[in-house]
Design a protein around this motif. Structure first.
Motif, mmCIF file in Angstrom:
data_model
loop_
_atom_site.group_PDB
_atom_site.id
_atom_site.type_symbol
_atom_site.label_atom_id
_atom_site.label_comp_id
_atom_site.label_asym_id
_atom_site.label_seq_id
_atom_site.Cartn_x
_atom_site.Cartn_y
_atom_site.Cartn_z
ATOM 1 N N SER A 19 -11.382 8.483 33.143
ATOM 2 C CA SER A 19 -10.207 9.138 33.727
ATOM 3 C C SER A 19 -9.757 8.349 34.947
ATOM 4 C CB SER A 19 -10.548 10.577 34.104
ATOM 5 O OG SER A 19 -11.523 10.583 35.139
ATOM 6 N N THR A 20 -8.929 8.977 35.743
ATOM 7 C CA THR A 20 -8.452 8.319 36.956
ATOM 8 C C THR A 20 -9.535 8.263 38.023
ATOM 9 O OG1 THR A 20 -7.533 10.455 37.668
ATOM 10 C CG2 THR A 20 -6.039 8.913 36.551
ATOM 11 N N GLU A 21 -10.701 8.829 37.736
ATOM 12 C CA GLU A 21 -11.815 8.694 38.666
ATOM 13 C C GLU A 21 -12.372 7.276 38.580
ATOM 14 O OE1 GLU A 21 -14.459 11.728 37.326
ATOM 15 O OE2 GLU A 21 -13.586 13.251 38.642
ATOM 16 N N THR A 22 -12.464 6.607 39.724
ATOM 17 C CA THR A 22 -12.915 5.206 39.759
ATOM 18 C C THR A 22 -14.041 5.073 40.778
ATOM 19 O OG1 THR A 22 -11.214 4.672 41.412
ATOM 20 C CG2 THR A 22 -10.655 4.331 39.068
ATOM 21 N N PRO A 23 -15.185 5.643 40.533
ATOM 22 C CA PRO A 23 -16.267 5.623 41.525
ATOM 23 C C PRO A 23 -16.763 4.221 41.838
ATOM 24 C CG PRO A 23 -17.068 6.422 39.427
ATOM 25 C CD PRO A 23 -15.582 6.327 39.307
#
Length: 626
Positions: free
Chosen positions: A609-613
């Motif tokens: 998703s747009t989560e980019t840890p």
């Protein structure tokens, strides 16, 4: 009759006598008119004289001369012919050509055969254009080069004067099966100046092959269960005094036989052994199965010999043939396996996964089977021996064997004809199992039946089941904005109805067997577009707009190999997605064909998703749509 009558009747006869009497002068008869005689006319016929035709003595003298001349000519011709026949002064005969051969009459196959040939001319004339021809039996080799066939020897000897003699020594290497009686055909042809004919003196020289240059012995079972693997060992030995090249073992299988494995890869049914030194041997093992009806007799034929050529494995010369007969027997105690609920011939399991095995049995005899014992041995480096558990049985950890007997199941004390049963056990495989690992389940069954003599008879049988471990594939997924191979753009956190680009990265690590046709697929949501920026930029990552599917075609992956692929996507969130974290792809799936386990391998990764840890300075609020 009175004298008067006699005179009267003989008057005509007297005239007749006078007519043919040569002593009467012709002049008295030729007189036209003769005086009338007063003598009394005879009254009877006189005896008719014997007549001699005029000129007969001259004809007999000519015939006599001709006969005696012809007889003399015949006698002279016979005498001359007899003289020429017995003296032979001008004759030529093949019998007067003495052909003498000295050599062994018994040889071992592969030994050199020396022949001393003497030709003497006993004819009174010169033998011209003398030619010595020797035809050797098939399979003969040159004594100078064993790789060369030697089927014919020809020598032009020239002229041979009367009383002349010539000698030749010829050597060849003969091959043949033990006890074979090949012949060597020898011919001497010549001509003479006095004849246009060609004379031929022929002689046949027999030889006995005492031992074959190559021998074969077979070691095989005499009875097998239909469908049960068994092994035949064929030992090929050289009995020759010289090395034999291009040795071939030819097998002829009966109907119902299936070769599963062999120590030498065959070409058709020919096994190329190569060169055998004197006294050397080579063992060829063949493992396979034989199917058939109960009491079927099947015969295997094995022939050893030499090939036609180095690059042609076809059998040219056969030296020995052996056969072995194997009887097909129906299994008396039929067993079957079900592994993890599947009855496929070669099941496959993942490393570290639990395995449940159900072994079933059935008495196929027409008589009861007593004291039945079913043993299942578990072998293979992938087994976790501490994980084995058995129901209604016993695990003998010393040799990793699961045992079902009357000690654990009273039903096995006596199995009636057609009676069935089953046992269950489970174990786990090691997660760190080496590549191309397998587990082998070897089932052995035994029991006692009453034979025709009424004496208990112990019978046994065995069968195998192989469980292969499939490849262990690790599939990782991630998304990034500030890191990764591409420079992205757009607001972060994403803003509704505005474009923001992200990078999607997939990673595959194959820790197992070799894989083929590896690929990863995923779908893009409707608010995500695919601009076509990929890495690798070789076209292996593609997008289908109709199905909205992204496909990464990896291809072959060796065991231990890893691959990584990245592509750019553009997100345009809707106002309805404010406060949400939009997905960039659906759940991706990986698939490939495991070459060793011969099964399809599949696994899935996580949807990104747009989560980019992984980005530097990333915080959770940077993934939410504004």
């Amino acid at each position: 009759m009175s004298p008067q009558d006699d005179d009267t009747l003989s008057a005509l006869g007297k005239a007749r006598e006078r007519l043919y009497d040569p002593d009467i002068e012709r002049s008295s008869l030729d007189s036209p008119l003769s005086p009338r005689s007063n003598s009394t006319i005879p009254r009877r016929w006189r005896e008719r004289p014997r007549l001699t035709p005029l000129g007969a003595p001259h004809h007999l003298r000519f015939a006599s001369r001709f006969f005696f001349i012809a007889l003399g000519f015949f006698v002279i011709a016979v005498g001359i012919s007899a003289l020429l026949f017995y003296t032979g002064s001008n004759t030529v005969s093949v019998d007067d050509i003495e052909l003498t051969i000295q050599g062994p009459t018994t040889v071992a196959g592969g030994d050199t055969v020396p022949l001393s040939i003497s030709i003497a001319n006993k004819n009174p004339t010169t033998a011209e254009e003398v030619v010595l021809d020797i035809d050797f039996p098939p399979g003969t080799r040159s004594a100078l080069d064993l790789s060369q066939p030697y089927t014919r020897y020809s020598d032009a000897l020239g002229s041979l004067a009367p009383g002349g003699q010539v000698e030749r020594t010829v050597s060849a290497v003969l091959f043949g099966s033990e006890g074979a009686k090949p012949t060597i055909e020898i011919a001497v042809s010549f001509s003479t100046s006095r004849s246009s004919s060609v004379f031929v003196k022929r002689l046949t020289y027999p030889i006995v092959i005492s031992t074959a240059p190559l021998s074969i012995s077979l070691d095989a079972v005499t009875e097998t269960i239909s469908g049960k693997p068994f092994t035949i060992r064929a030992t090929v030995r050289s009995n020759a005094t010289q090395a034999i090249d291009s040795v071939i073992l030819k097998a002829q299988y009966p109907a119902g036989y299936l070769l599963a494995d062999s120590s030498i890869t065959p070409v058709g049914m020919n096994f190329s052994i190569g060169t055998l030194a004197p006294g050397a041997s080579r063992v060829v093992t063949l493992t396979g199965t034989l199917t058939g009806q109960d009491n079927d007799e099947r015969v295997f034929h094995f022939t050893v010999g030499t090939a036609k050529a180095v690059n042609d494995p076809a059998l040219a010369v056969a030296y020995m043939t052996q056969e072995t007969q194997i009887r097909v027997a129906a299994p008396f105690l039929v067993t079957s396996f079900i592994v993890n609920g599947s009855s496929v011939a070669t099941p496959a399991v993942a490393p570290g996964a639990p395995v449940t095995v159900r072994v079933s049995w059935s008495n196929a005899l027409a008589v009861p089977l007593a004291n039945a014992v079913i043993e299942v041995g578990i072998s293979g480096a992938a087994l976790d021996p501490a994980s084995v558990e058995v129901q209604k049985g016993f695990y003998r950890s010393a040799d990793r064997t699961v045992i079902f007997s009357r000690d654990t199941d009273q039903a096995l004390a006596t199995l009636a004809p057609g009676a069935t049963g089953f046992g269950t056990f489970s174990f786990a495989t090691l997660a760190s199992a080496p590549r191309n690992s397998a587990l082998t389940l070897t089932v052995s069954v035994a029991g006692e039946r009453v034979g025709q003599s009424g004496v208990p008879e112990r019978i046994t049988a065995s069968a195998n089941k192989t469980i292969r471990l499939v490849s262990a594939v690790t599939f990782t997924t991630s998304s990034s904005y500030a890191s990764g191979p591409f420079a992205n753009s757009g607001p972060v956190p994403p803003v509704a109805e505005e474009e923001t680009s992200y990078t999607v990265t997939w990673g595959i690590v194959n820790t197992g067997n070799d894989l083929a046709d590896a690929a990863v697929t995923a779908l893009l949501p409707s608010y995500v577009t695919f601009p076509g920026v990929t890495l690798p930029a070789d076209g292996s990552i593609s997008f289908d707009g109709a199905s909205r599917k992204v496909t990464w075609r990896i291809g072959d992956m060796a065991g231990g190999a890893s691959r990584q692929g990245s592509f750019r996507v553009i997100v345009t969130p809707s106002t309805s997605q404010r406060g949400m974290t939009p997905l960039l792809t659906t759940v991706p799936s990986f698939s490939a064909y495991d070459r060793y386990a011969e099964v399809q391998v599949t696994t899935t990764g996580e949807a990104v998703s747009t989560e980019t840890p992984g980005d530097p300075g990333y915080t959770a609020n940077k993934a939410t749509v504004q």
